[in-house]
Write a protein that holds these residues in place. Structure first.
Motif, PDB file in Angstrom:
ATOM      1  N   ASP A 187       0.851  -1.093   0.198  1.00 49.49           N
ATOM      2  CA  ASP A 187      -0.064  -0.208   0.211  1.00 49.49           C
ATOM      3  C   ASP A 187       0.663   1.177  -0.251  1.00 49.49           C
ATOM      4  N   GLY A 239       4.368   1.532  -1.323  1.00 46.42           N
ATOM      5  CA  GLY A 239       3.929   1.778  -2.978  1.00 46.42           C
ATOM      6  C   GLY A 239       3.226   2.646  -3.884  1.00 46.42           C
ATOM      7  N   VAL A 240       2.426   1.579  -3.203  1.00 46.09           N
ATOM      8  CA  VAL A 240       0.490   2.480  -4.328  1.00 46.09           C
ATOM      9  C   VAL A 240       1.243   3.628  -3.807  1.00 46.09           C
ATOM     10  N   ASP A 241       0.867   4.584  -2.682  1.00 49.21           N
ATOM     11  CA  ASP A 241       0.740   5.514  -2.193  1.00 49.21           C
ATOM     12  C   ASP A 241       2.199   6.389  -2.782  1.00 49.21           C
ATOM     13  N   VAL A 242       3.470   5.951  -3.200  1.00 45.91           N
ATOM     14  CA  VAL A 242       4.407   6.899  -3.321  1.00 45.91           C
ATOM     15  C   VAL A 242       4.022   7.206  -4.351  1.00 45.91           C
ATOM     16  N   ILE A 243       3.407   5.931  -5.340  1.00 48.82           N
ATOM     17  CA  ILE A 243       3.470   6.152  -6.715  1.00 48.82           C
ATOM     18  C   ILE A 243       2.711   7.175  -7.616  1.00 48.82           C
ATOM     19  N   LEU A 244       1.444   7.089  -6.194  1.00 53.55           N
ATOM     20  CA  LEU A 244      -0.170   7.819  -6.395  1.00 53.55           C
ATOM     21  C   LEU A 244       0.362   9.296  -6.211  1.00 53.55           C
ATOM     22  N   ASP A 245       1.827   9.567  -5.179  1.00 55.25           N
ATOM     23  CA  ASP A 245       1.808  10.819  -4.823  1.00 55.25           C
ATOM     24  C   ASP A 245       2.577  11.246  -5.621  1.00 55.25           C
ATOM     25  N   GLY A 246       4.458  10.704  -6.018  1.00 57.11           N
ATOM     26  CA  GLY A 246       4.685  11.214  -7.530  1.00 57.11           C
ATOM     27  C   GLY A 246       4.111  11.107  -8.838  1.00 57.11           C
ATOM     28  N   LEU A 247       2.941  10.338  -8.893  1.00 57.41           N
ATOM     29  CA  LEU A 247       2.448  10.891 -10.132  1.00 57.41           C
ATOM     30  C   LEU A 247       1.747  12.236  -9.963  1.00 57.41           C
TER      31      LEU A 247
END
Length: 136
Positions: free
Chosen positions: A2, A4-12
């Motif tokens: 979760d 990792g997905v949060d970090v990816i979404l935050d980066g995006l």
């Protein structure tokens, strides 16, 4: 995961936010140029309006001048027609006079003795008779 997905979404989201900020910056510069151009455009419109008014005034002056010249030309045409009519009357009268002179010459020739008829006409008489015949 979760995380990792949060970090990816935050980066995006950060990338999209950065793109939005850059786009807003570019848009602000374009709007500034458009505002500056709007002042120049207003000046151009004023200049065009003034040129249009000048052209309209010039056309009015040309119409007045054309009417004056037209009136003068019409007077001259009328005077020319009047002179032409007078000349036609004069030519017609001259033709009648020439016919009478020629008839008088013919009668005097017929009445003159044979010796006089044998004499040739002078060059002046000959020229006068030719001119009278041409006029008819």
């Amino acid at each position: 995961m979760d995380l990792g997905v949060d970090v990816i979404l935050d980066g995006l989201l950060a990338v999209l936010l950065a793109a939005t900020v850059i786009y807003c910056f570019v848009l602000n510069r374009r709007l500034s140029r458009l505002r500056n151009a709007q002042g120049e455009m207003a000046e151009l419109v004023r200049s065009f309006h003034q040129a249009t008014e000048n052209a309209r005034a010039s056309v009015g002056e040309l119409k007045v001048a054309a009417n004056a010249v037209g009136a003068d030309l019409q007077k001259r045409i009328d005077a020319g027609r009047s002179m032409l009519d007078e000349l036609e009357v004069v030519v017609h009268s001259g033709g009648k006079v020439a016919e009478r002179i020629e008839q008088g010459v013919d009668r005097s020739k017929a009445a003159a003795p044979a010796e006089t008829q044998r004499q040739e006409r002078s060059p002046a008489e000959h020229d006068l008779l030719q001119a009278l015949r041409k006029v008819r």
